[in-house]
Design a protein around this motif. Structure first.
Motif, PDB file in Angstrom:
ATOM      1  N   PRO A 199       0.820  -1.223   0.000  1.00  0.00           N
ATOM      2  CA  PRO A 199       0.000   0.000   0.000  1.00  0.00           C
ATOM      3  C   PRO A 199       0.847   1.264   0.000  1.00  0.00           C
ATOM      4  CG  PRO A 199      -0.018  -1.044   2.166  1.00  0.00           C
ATOM      5  CD  PRO A 199       0.663  -1.995   1.244  1.00  0.00           C
ATOM      6  N   LYS A 200       0.359   2.277  -0.710  1.00  0.00           N
ATOM      7  CA  LYS A 200       1.037   3.565  -0.756  1.00  0.00           C
ATOM      8  C   LYS A 200       0.214   4.677  -0.115  1.00  0.00           C
ATOM      9  CE  LYS A 200       3.770   2.553  -4.897  1.00  0.00           C
ATOM     10  NZ  LYS A 200       4.101   2.980  -6.292  1.00  0.00           N
ATOM     11  N   THR A 201      -1.102   4.481  -0.075  1.00  0.00           N
ATOM     12  CA  THR A 201      -1.982   5.492   0.502  1.00  0.00           C
ATOM     13  C   THR A 201      -2.806   4.872   1.626  1.00  0.00           C
ATOM     14  OG1 THR A 201      -3.880   5.028  -0.933  1.00  0.00           O
ATOM     15  CG2 THR A 201      -2.197   6.544  -1.786  1.00  0.00           C
ATOM     16  N   TYR A 239       2.558   5.623  13.114  1.00  0.00           N
ATOM     17  CA  TYR A 239       2.699   5.268  11.688  1.00  0.00           C
ATOM     18  C   TYR A 239       1.517   5.807  10.887  1.00  0.00           C
ATOM     19  CZ  TYR A 239       2.972   2.632   7.351  1.00  0.00           C
ATOM     20  OH  TYR A 239       3.013   2.289   6.017  1.00  0.00           O
ATOM     21  N   PHE A 240       0.301   5.609  11.369  1.00  0.00           N
ATOM     22  CA  PHE A 240      -0.879   6.033  10.636  1.00  0.00           C
ATOM     23  C   PHE A 240      -1.139   7.530  10.783  1.00  0.00           C
ATOM     24  CE2 PHE A 240      -1.532   1.471  11.162  1.00  0.00           C
ATOM     25  CZ  PHE A 240      -1.859   1.113   9.856  1.00  0.00           C
ATOM     26  N   MET A 241      -0.868   8.088  11.957  1.00  0.00           N
ATOM     27  CA  MET A 241      -1.094   9.509  12.185  1.00  0.00           C
ATOM     28  C   MET A 241      -0.268  10.360  11.232  1.00  0.00           C
ATOM     29  SD  MET A 241      -2.896  11.634  13.916  1.00  0.00           S
ATOM     30  CE  MET A 241      -3.537  10.663  15.294  1.00  0.00           C
ATOM     31  N   ASN A 242       0.923   9.889  10.866  1.00  0.00           N
ATOM     32  CA  ASN A 242       1.812  10.670  10.010  1.00  0.00           C
ATOM     33  C   ASN A 242       1.308  10.794   8.576  1.00  0.00           C
ATOM     34  OD1 ASN A 242       4.310  11.892  11.166  1.00  0.00           O
ATOM     35  ND2 ASN A 242       4.460   9.868  12.119  1.00  0.00           N
ATOM     36  N   ALA A 243       0.218  10.120   8.247  1.00  0.00           N
ATOM     37  CA  ALA A 243      -0.425  10.324   6.943  1.00  0.00           C
ATOM     38  C   ALA A 243      -1.442  11.463   7.000  1.00  0.00           C
ATOM     39  CB  ALA A 243      -1.119   9.036   6.493  1.00  0.00           C
ATOM     40  N   PHE A 244      -1.568  12.082   8.187  1.00  0.00           N
ATOM     41  CA  PHE A 244      -2.535  13.165   8.368  1.00  0.00           C
ATOM     42  C   PHE A 244      -1.902  14.422   8.949  1.00  0.00           C
ATOM     43  CE2 PHE A 244      -4.813   9.223   8.230  1.00  0.00           C
ATOM     44  CZ  PHE A 244      -5.951   9.509   7.481  1.00  0.00           C
ATOM     45  N   ILE A 245      -0.935  14.255   9.855  1.00  0.00           N
ATOM     46  CA  ILE A 245      -0.270  15.380  10.515  1.00  0.00           C
ATOM     47  C   ILE A 245       1.068  14.859  11.016  1.00  0.00           C
ATOM     48  CG2 ILE A 245      -1.334  14.844  12.749  1.00  0.00           C
ATOM     49  CD1 ILE A 245      -1.448  17.836  13.352  1.00  0.00           C
ATOM     50  N   TYR A 246       2.081  15.728  11.046  1.00  0.00           N
ATOM     51  CA  TYR A 246       3.391  15.274  11.513  1.00  0.00           C
ATOM     52  C   TYR A 246       3.315  14.893  12.979  1.00  0.00           C
ATOM     53  CZ  TYR A 246       8.303  15.022  12.687  1.00  0.00           C
ATOM     54  OH  TYR A 246       9.527  14.573  13.121  1.00  0.00           O
ATOM     55  N   GLY A 279      -6.630  11.917  11.792  1.00  0.00           N
ATOM     56  CA  GLY A 279      -5.842  10.688  11.916  1.00  0.00           C
ATOM     57  C   GLY A 279      -6.530   9.681  12.813  1.00  0.00           C
ATOM     58  N   LEU A 280      -7.064  10.164  13.927  1.00  0.00           N
ATOM     59  CA  LEU A 280      -7.809   9.278  14.836  1.00  0.00           C
ATOM     60  C   LEU A 280      -9.068   8.739  14.151  1.00  0.00           C
ATOM     61  CD1 LEU A 280      -7.586  11.245  18.219  1.00  0.00           C
ATOM     62  CD2 LEU A 280      -6.266   9.237  17.530  1.00  0.00           C
ATOM     63  N   ARG A 281      -9.706   9.564  13.330  1.00  0.00           N
ATOM     64  CA  ARG A 281     -10.918   9.136  12.634  1.00  0.00           C
ATOM     65  C   ARG A 281     -10.603   7.973  11.684  1.00  0.00           C
ATOM     66  NH1 ARG A 281     -15.367  12.127  12.361  1.00  0.00           N
ATOM     67  NH2 ARG A 281     -14.250  14.115  12.573  1.00  0.00           N
ATOM     68  N   LEU A 346       2.733   6.087   4.511  1.00  0.00           N
ATOM     69  CA  LEU A 346       1.538   6.230   3.685  1.00  0.00           C
ATOM     70  C   LEU A 346       1.271   7.698   3.369  1.00  0.00           C
ATOM     71  CD1 LEU A 346      -0.872   3.806   5.594  1.00  0.00           C
ATOM     72  CD2 LEU A 346       0.494   3.289   3.552  1.00  0.00           C
ATOM     73  N   THR A 347       0.623   7.924   2.243  1.00  0.00           N
ATOM     74  CA  THR A 347       0.152   9.257   1.897  1.00  0.00           C
ATOM     75  C   THR A 347      -1.325   9.349   2.235  1.00  0.00           C
ATOM     76  OG1 THR A 347       1.751   9.465   0.091  1.00  0.00           O
ATOM     77  CG2 THR A 347      -0.158  10.941   0.041  1.00  0.00           C
ATOM     78  N   GLY A 348      -1.697  10.380   2.987  1.00  0.00           N
ATOM     79  CA  GLY A 348      -3.080  10.553   3.407  1.00  0.00           C
ATOM     80  C   GLY A 348      -3.900  11.329   2.395  1.00  0.00           C
TER      81      GLY A 348
END
Length: 562
Positions: A199-201, A239-246, A279-281, A346-348
């Motif tokens: 996965p990329k996104t 890991y997942f949060m960084n696709a939405f905010i640093y 990110g939490l959503r 991942l890219t968000g």
């Protein structure tokens, strides 16, 4: 939850530490400031006896250790060890008791991940005359330490107090793969079987996890697959949060639990921003769809490992850990450990594509001389440390004697960084064999620069046990460069004001616990991101967020040469 308890315990330890420091002030330790005037020139190595407080592994005997014998012979030192355990809580308590009693040793020689002096400890103890500044000792007797600090500005900044004094030496561990903790390791064999690409996104990730859950990738005809898991000590949020905010947090609990960042030179918090909520959503949506194991936020590392090593076939699709050996045994009989590869950040939906940067060295100090040491003892001790700063000192100190713990590389050996010449090669020990008791291990891990670490001869097959370190090195290249350098808060060179240490520790513990607890409640659905978010943000304010940021800002503003 175990996270909550462990952090409360840490808060209690901070309080105990400060109490011990206060008691130490009553012990009457006199100042012995070696940096205020030149030391006498002492040629050779006169015989001295050093009392050294140090953690000792249950598998070691520091008194009979090969490297201890080498040090004693090389520098004419007799070491009287005062040892403690590798268990951080008892180790810290014993160190604090030694200070409070006034019966402290000449030298503390510690390990960061067991216990060490904090920056606040050092400043308070310096005011009480308990610790000895090292500046003059380094200038006159430690050319290798001086060279290392002068050539590594970040290390020098981390070691130097606001008054310009070095009250103890912190270890420098330039671990490339440790610097980028927010990794996700995924079963590539399952991807191949299902005809999927890594996965990329964030939406790619959702589709892959859905396929892992519903398409029987392990082929046993049962819906027993776990698409994604984690543990209390290996959070999946960063890991997942960084696709939405640093998100600067580390996956590995305790390394960096803070969401502090810099925005145009101002210290700020990420955990109350809209990007954090989104990110939490997203993570909540994965959880609601059954794509995240329900135990991911409550189980310990052993439970995660049981999932990865479950008998009868592979059931774990992916996990967020620093390295895959944390959930699957390397060298597994069925080869399952070879199935897992790292997935790039991942890219968000808004284009965010970050990873957290985790400074791999710990601020504070592990080598601390006290006022009990005479000038001759101080000089011999700094000479000992200076030897550990050399390549031979590091190799012998960490791995033991040549022929036991390490050997010279052969003609076909390749350094971890292929552009470097290999300078040493560890000798693998047979499973179940008696520990060598030849080196000091992490006690001697000081000048652990990238050049030194990457000059080790490592196997070239990344799916073999001898090539495991290379697997981590190569995987980390997927993450390096995705950190937002402008937002990194350099906590390692920020020295808090000791007068505000109690207040800061309380604020930090309360805020970090609150952020973590609410994140889990939003993810698991016990709180609603639409109806409960505003109350959550107000809760941060009521915990003293404004004051917390003020104290951090004041400390950051004092950092020279930002």
């Amino acid at each position: 939850m175990s996270v909550k308890l462990s952090r409360r315990r840490r808060a209690a330890i901070v309080g105990t530490s400060l109490l011990a420091l206060a008691l130490a002030a009553c012990s009457g330790g006199s100042s012995n400031d070696s940096s205020s005037k030149p030391l006498p020139t002492i040629s050779g190595n006169p015989a001295v006896t050093l009392s050294v407080f140090s953690p000792q592994s249950a598998d070691w005997n520091l008194a009979t250790n090969d490297f201890t014998k080498l040090i004693q012979q090389k520098f004419n030192i007799t070491i009287k060890w005062q040892t403690t355990t590798f268990d951080g809580g008892p180790a810290k308590e014993k160190r604090q008791i030694s200070l409070a009693s006034g019966d402290y040793p000449d030298l503390y020689l510690l390990i960061p991940w067991v216990d060490q002096f904090t920056q606040v400890d050092l400043l308070k103890l310096s005011q009480q005359g308990v610790v000895v500044p090292l500046n003059q000792l380094i200038d006159q007797y430690a050319p290798n330490i001086k060279k290392a600090l002068d050539s590594t500005p970040e290390w020098k900044a981390m070691a130097t107090a606001p008054d310009g004094k070095i009250y103890g030496m912190p270890q420098w561990v330039d671990c490339f793969h440790c610097s980028y903790q927010d990794k996700l390791w995924m079963n590539s064999a399952w991807l191949k079987k299902l005809g999927l690409q890594p996965p990329k996104t964030t939406e790619d990730m959702r589709k892959v996890l859905e396929a892992f859950k519903t398409q029987d990738p392990n082929g046993n005809g049962k819906a027993d697959e776990i698409p994604l898991s984690a543990s209390v000590g290996n959070s999946l949020i960063p890991y997942f949060m960084n696709a939405f905010i640093y998100d600067p947090q580390g996956t590995s609990s305790g390394n960096n639990d803070s969401t502090l960042v810099l925005k145009d030179g101002k210290v700020d918090l990420q955990a109350n921003k809209d990007g954090w909520r989104e990110g939490l959503r997203y993570i909540n949506s994965l959880y609601k769809e059954g794509l995240i194991d329900k135990g991911a936020f409550t189980q310990n590392g052993d439970a995660l490992s049981q999932q990865g090593n479950r008998a009868g076939g592979v059931v774990l699709g992916s996990a967020t850990v620093l390295h895959p050996g944390q959930f699957v045994n390397t060298g597994s009989a069925d080869g399952r450990d070879k199935q897992y590869d790292a997935v790039a950040p991942l890219t968000g939906p808004s284009g965010a594509n970050y990873t957290g940067f985790n400074f791999p060295s710990v601020p504070g100090a592990t080598f601390v001389l006290t006022s009990k040491a005479t000038q001759e003892q101080q000089i011999q001790a700094i000479k000992m440390l200076d030897y550990i700063f050399t390549d031979p000192g590091q190799i012998n100190g960490q791995f033991g004697m040549e022929g036991k713990g390490w050997t010279q590389p052969g003609s076909g050996d390749v350094a971890l960084d292929k552009s470097l010449k290999p300078i040493f090669k560890q000798i693998p020990q047979k499973p179940g064999s008696k520990p060598l008791n030849s080196g000091w291990g992490a006690l001697a891990q000081y000048n652990n620069t990238a050049r030194f670490r990457n000059s080790e001869a490592i196997g070239t097959d990344i799916y073999s046990q001898p090539g495991y370190e290379r697997k981590l090195f190569e995987a980390t290249k997927l993450y390096a460069g995705h950190e937002d350098k402008a937002q990194i808060y350099p906590f390692w060179k920020v020295w808090p004001d000791p007068a505000q240490a109690n207040e800061l520790a309380t604020l930090q513990t309360n805020i970090q616990n609150y952020v973590q607890q609410n994140a889990l409640q939003f993810i698991t659905g016990s709180k609603n991101l639409d109806t409960d978010w505003d109350a959550y943000v107000k809760g941060l304010d009521s915990l003293g967020l404004k004051r917390y940021l003020e104290i951090q800002q004041a400390a950051y503003d004092k950092v020279p040469n930002k």
